[in-house]
Motif scaffolding. Structure first.
Motif, mmCIF file in Angstrom:
data_model
loop_
_atom_site.group_PDB
_atom_site.id
_atom_site.type_symbol
_atom_site.label_atom_id
_atom_site.label_comp_id
_atom_site.label_asym_id
_atom_site.label_seq_id
_atom_site.Cartn_x
_atom_site.Cartn_y
_atom_site.Cartn_z
ATOM 1 N N ILE A 63 0.772 -1.216 0.047
ATOM 2 C CA ILE A 63 0.063 -0.055 -0.058
ATOM 3 C C ILE A 63 0.650 1.283 -0.016
ATOM 4 O O ILE A 63 0.467 2.334 -0.633
ATOM 5 N N ALA A 64 2.075 1.235 0.826
ATOM 6 C CA ALA A 64 2.936 2.342 0.880
ATOM 7 C C ALA A 64 3.546 2.737 -0.473
ATOM 8 O O ALA A 64 3.833 3.732 -0.842
ATOM 9 N N ARG A 65 4.031 1.678 -1.240
ATOM 10 C CA ARG A 65 4.615 1.754 -2.444
ATOM 11 C C ARG A 65 3.447 2.330 -3.547
ATOM 12 O O ARG A 65 3.958 3.138 -4.165
ATOM 13 N N HIS A 66 2.309 1.769 -3.465
ATOM 14 C CA HIS A 66 1.322 2.143 -4.320
ATOM 15 C C HIS A 66 0.912 3.637 -4.202
ATOM 16 O O HIS A 66 1.116 4.601 -4.980
ATOM 17 N N ILE A 67 0.949 4.127 -3.020
ATOM 18 C CA ILE A 67 0.791 5.387 -2.554
ATOM 19 C C ILE A 67 1.901 6.596 -3.107
ATOM 20 O O ILE A 67 1.632 7.569 -3.722
ATOM 21 N N ASP A 68 2.988 6.066 -2.744
ATOM 22 C CA ASP A 68 4.303 6.816 -3.172
ATOM 23 C C ASP A 68 4.190 6.661 -4.583
ATOM 24 O O ASP A 68 4.740 7.967 -5.133
ATOM 25 N N ASP A 69 4.060 5.586 -5.544
ATOM 26 C CA ASP A 69 4.036 5.673 -6.800
ATOM 27 C C ASP A 69 2.996 6.716 -7.232
ATOM 28 O O ASP A 69 3.443 7.539 -8.324
ATOM 29 N N ALA A 70 2.004 6.537 -6.821
ATOM 30 C CA ALA A 70 0.755 7.516 -7.367
ATOM 31 C C ALA A 70 1.362 9.061 -7.180
ATOM 32 O O ALA A 70 1.024 10.044 -7.832
ATOM 33 N N MET A 71 1.929 9.178 -5.956
ATOM 34 C CA MET A 71 2.361 10.628 -5.624
ATOM 35 C C MET A 71 3.479 10.964 -6.389
ATOM 36 O O MET A 71 3.633 12.272 -6.742
ATOM 37 N N ASN A 72 4.293 10.359 -6.923
ATOM 38 C CA ASN A 72 5.248 10.495 -7.606
ATOM 39 C C ASN A 72 5.212 10.476 -9.278
ATOM 40 O O ASN A 72 6.243 10.356 -10.129
ATOM 41 N N GLY A 73 3.814 10.255 -9.569
ATOM 42 C CA GLY A 73 3.596 10.004 -11.003
ATOM 43 C C GLY A 73 4.030 8.747 -11.568
ATOM 44 O O GLY A 73 4.123 8.668 -12.813
ATOM 45 N N LYS A 74 4.477 7.829 -10.757
ATOM 46 C CA LYS A 74 5.074 6.335 -11.365
ATOM 47 C C LYS A 74 3.957 5.603 -12.078
ATOM 48 O O LYS A 74 4.172 4.530 -12.519
#
Length: 85
Positions: A63-74
């Motif tokens: 979940i944390a990776r998904h949120i981080d990816d979404a926040m960084n446009g990945k």
């Protein structure tokens, strides 16, 4: 090294960490009881062992990776078109 050498840690906290680490390394409850000086009777030692739920940890990481990816446009966002009624 003693508990007083590590800010914010107590002797009690060290016993918990030691017991949990011993359990993580595969030592049995009777062995851990003997190592920390608990009697053979009773369940006090189980309170010293803090088991990490690996499924819970994996879910939190994903979940944390998904949120981080979404926040960084990945991550590409999926756009769902709704039909007009």
């Amino acid at each position: 090294m003693s508990a007083k050498d590590v800010p914010g840690i107590t002797s009690h906290g060290l016993r918990h960490s030691f017991s949990s680490t011993a359990e993580d390394l595969g030592y049995t409850l009777p062995t851990i009881k003997a190592l920390i000086g608990h009697s053979k009777k009773g369940n006090v030692t189980m309170g010293y062992i803090h088991k990490i739920d690996s499924a819970l940890l994996a879910a939190a990481d994903r979940i944390a990776r998904h949120i981080d990816d979404a926040m960084n446009g990945k991550k590409q966002r999926k756009v769902v078109q709704f039909r007009k009624a």
